[in-house]
Enzyme design. Structure first.
Site, PDB file in Angstrom:
ATOM      1  N   CYS A  26     -41.182  25.602  14.521  1.00 14.19           N
ATOM      2  CA  CYS A  26     -41.335  26.962  15.037  1.00 14.19           C
ATOM      3  C   CYS A  26     -40.111  27.469  15.771  1.00 14.19           C
ATOM      4  CB  CYS A  26     -42.583  27.078  15.904  1.00 14.19           C
ATOM      5  SG  CYS A  26     -42.551  26.119  17.440  1.00 14.19           S
ATOM      6  N   HIS A  72     -44.238  33.120  12.274  1.00 16.70           N
ATOM      7  CA  HIS A  72     -44.008  31.830  12.903  1.00 16.70           C
ATOM      8  C   HIS A  72     -44.107  30.717  11.876  1.00 16.70           C
ATOM      9  CE1 HIS A  72     -48.452  30.748  13.224  1.00 16.70           C
ATOM     10  NE2 HIS A  72     -48.471  32.016  12.839  1.00 16.70           N
ATOM     11  N   HIS A 119     -45.553  26.657  21.365  1.00 13.24           N
ATOM     12  CA  HIS A 119     -45.345  27.211  20.030  1.00 13.24           C
ATOM     13  C   HIS A 119     -44.749  28.594  20.220  1.00 13.24           C
ATOM     14  CE1 HIS A 119     -45.973  27.772  15.763  1.00 13.24           C
ATOM     15  NE2 HIS A 119     -46.585  28.921  15.999  1.00 13.24           N
TER      16      HIS A 119
END
Length: 176
Positions: free
Chosen positions: A79, A142, A130
């Protein structure tokens, strides 16, 4: 001294726009040198709509790429490497390598004030962050650990339960 002043006047009067790049640490795989770029313009002079389109164009290049922890290529990406690549490509800004480090760059922005290009952060497990790039219309892109590079809705219950913060890397002209 006169040469320096003449050089500065020449550069400022030149029709070419130059952006002074940040230094990229060696551990990120690039030579730590100063470079000049003539196009495209940096984020702070991009219009919001243009920035969103450039982000979505970049997303189209990565969509479906599998998630790979520590990965940084089309063979697999995590990510924070994904957000780092997107922001560098569309805005010529260099982000730190990890989501934790990225969450301390730029400045905080309220979820209700998000604009395309803002980074959104989540705490998915204890001490596990994240990150994604907000694109507008309640959506962000993402690198999902289960589904690879994808588009998700920020208002989804999972994302709202794990939402941590959002950061803006640079102001965008025409945005208030």
């Amino acid at each position: 001294m006169l040469r320096l002043i003449l050089f500065i006047v020449f550069v400022l009067s030149s029709s070419t726009t130059f952006a002074f790049e940040n230094i990229i640490p060696e551990e990120w795989g690039s030579d730590p040198v100063f470079t000049f770029k003539s196009s495209p313009p940096p984020t702070h002079i991009l219009k919001e709509g243009n920035l969103k389109q450039r982000i979505m164009d970049e997303y189209a290049q990565w969509k479906g790429t599998r998630y790979l922890w520590g990965g940084n290529s089309h063979n697999g990406i995590d990510c924070s490497a994904f957000t780092r690549r997107v922001i560098h490509t569309v805005a010529h800004l260099n982000l730190p390598r990890t989501a934790a480090e990225q969450s301390h760059t730029g400045y905080p922005v309220q979820q209700e004030q998000l604009k395309p290009g803002d980074l959104v952060f989540f705490m998915t497990k204890p001490n596990v962050r994240h990150v994604g790039v907000f694109v507008g219309n309640d959506q962000f892109i993402h690198a999902s650990s289960s589904r690879g590079v994808m588009l998700s809705h920020l208002s989804g219950s999972y994302w709202q339960e794990h939402y941590l913060t959002a950061r803006r890397m640079a102001p965008v002209r025409g945005m208030s």
